[in-house]
Design a protein around this motif. Sequence first.
Motif, PDB file in Angstrom:
ATOM      1  N   ALA A  46       1.397  22.229   9.081  1.00  0.00           N
ATOM      2  CA  ALA A  46       1.977  23.205  10.008  1.00  0.00           C
ATOM      3  C   ALA A  46       3.468  22.940   9.996  1.00  0.00           C
ATOM      4  N   LEU A  47       4.237  23.989   9.787  1.00  0.00           N
ATOM      5  CA  LEU A  47       5.683  23.843   9.737  1.00  0.00           C
ATOM      6  C   LEU A  47       6.296  24.309  11.040  1.00  0.00           C
ATOM      7  N   GLY A  48       7.228  23.522  11.534  1.00  0.00           N
ATOM      8  CA  GLY A  48       7.919  23.849  12.774  1.00  0.00           C
ATOM      9  C   GLY A  48       9.353  24.267  12.488  1.00  0.00           C
ATOM     10  N   ALA A  49      10.219  23.893  13.391  1.00  0.00           N
ATOM     11  CA  ALA A  49      11.638  24.245  13.307  1.00  0.00           C
ATOM     12  C   ALA A  49      12.239  23.777  11.984  1.00  0.00           C
ATOM     13  N   ALA A  50      13.011  24.642  11.389  1.00  0.00           N
ATOM     14  CA  ALA A  50      13.739  24.348  10.149  1.00  0.00           C
ATOM     15  C   ALA A  50      12.820  23.863   9.034  1.00  0.00           C
ATOM     16  N   GLY A  51      11.547  24.264   9.086  1.00  0.00           N
ATOM     17  CA  GLY A  51      10.616  23.906   8.032  1.00  0.00           C
ATOM     18  C   GLY A  51      10.092  22.491   8.081  1.00  0.00           C
ATOM     19  N   ALA A  52      10.342  21.788   9.180  1.00  0.00           N
ATOM     20  CA  ALA A  52       9.848  20.422   9.321  1.00  0.00           C
ATOM     21  C   ALA A  52       8.336  20.431   9.515  1.00  0.00           C
ATOM     22  N   VAL A  53       7.664  19.422   8.987  1.00  0.00           N
ATOM     23  CA  VAL A  53       6.216  19.310   9.141  1.00  0.00           C
ATOM     24  C   VAL A  53       5.906  18.901  10.576  1.00  0.00           C
ATOM     25  N   ALA A  54       5.163  19.756  11.273  1.00  0.00           N
ATOM     26  CA  ALA A  54       4.765  19.479  12.654  1.00  0.00           C
ATOM     27  C   ALA A  54       3.438  18.743  12.714  1.00  0.00           C
ATOM     28  N   GLY A  55       2.621  18.898  11.679  1.00  0.00           N
ATOM     29  CA  GLY A  55       1.338  18.234  11.631  1.00  0.00           C
ATOM     30  C   GLY A  55       0.637  18.539  10.324  1.00  0.00           C
ATOM     31  N   TRP A  56      -0.487  17.860  10.116  1.00  0.00           N
ATOM     32  CA  TRP A  56      -1.237  18.074   8.884  1.00  0.00           C
ATOM     33  C   TRP A  56      -2.721  17.855   9.124  1.00  0.00           C
ATOM     34  N   VAL A  57      -3.516  18.466   8.266  1.00  0.00           N
ATOM     35  CA  VAL A  57      -4.960  18.265   8.245  1.00  0.00           C
ATOM     36  C   VAL A  57      -5.369  18.160   6.788  1.00  0.00           C
ATOM     37  N   ALA A  58      -6.318  17.298   6.488  1.00  0.00           N
ATOM     38  CA  ALA A  58      -6.786  17.136   5.115  1.00  0.00           C
ATOM     39  C   ALA A  58      -8.236  16.686   5.128  1.00  0.00           C
TER      40      ALA A  58
END
Length: 157
Positions: A46-58
């Motif tokens: 999930a990308l947040g502000a300025a394309g930063a990774v806000a979270g992940w699932v795998a």
Amino acid sequence: MEAGHAEQVLDIYQAGIDEGNATFETRAPKWEVFDAAKLDAHRFVALGAAGAVAGWVAASPVSDRCAYAGVVEHSVYVNPAVRGRGVARALLGALIASTESAGIWTIQSGIFPENAASLAAHTKAGFRVVGVRERIGRHQGSWRDVVLVERRSSVVN
């Protein structure tokens, strides 16, 4: 999730590890090890502000035996700075959609009982508690329980 996200994904993973209620792991692996263990079609950021990774699932396969071809185990981690904003729920939704499209009928995970936020996010996403594995492993010098959760697809038979 792509190699370009590696540093942020592993930083978020390490933050969860450091908090002490996310995993038995003590250190995030190198990207190559992490990458090799995850299914390409069932991992998202999930990308947040300025394309930063806000979270992940795998997701990872639970077994190489053909009887378990429709069962995966997953992990979901959210950057501490953006928790409580629906990131985990969105990531779980993406995982559910991708696994159902691929004919996967069960998604499962183990969660420490103290991780109330993760348990709540999973419940909202349609997961149910299967049981508790008591004193399943030692973590930071103490025995820990793990709550087993799963979501059975209503569309994959």
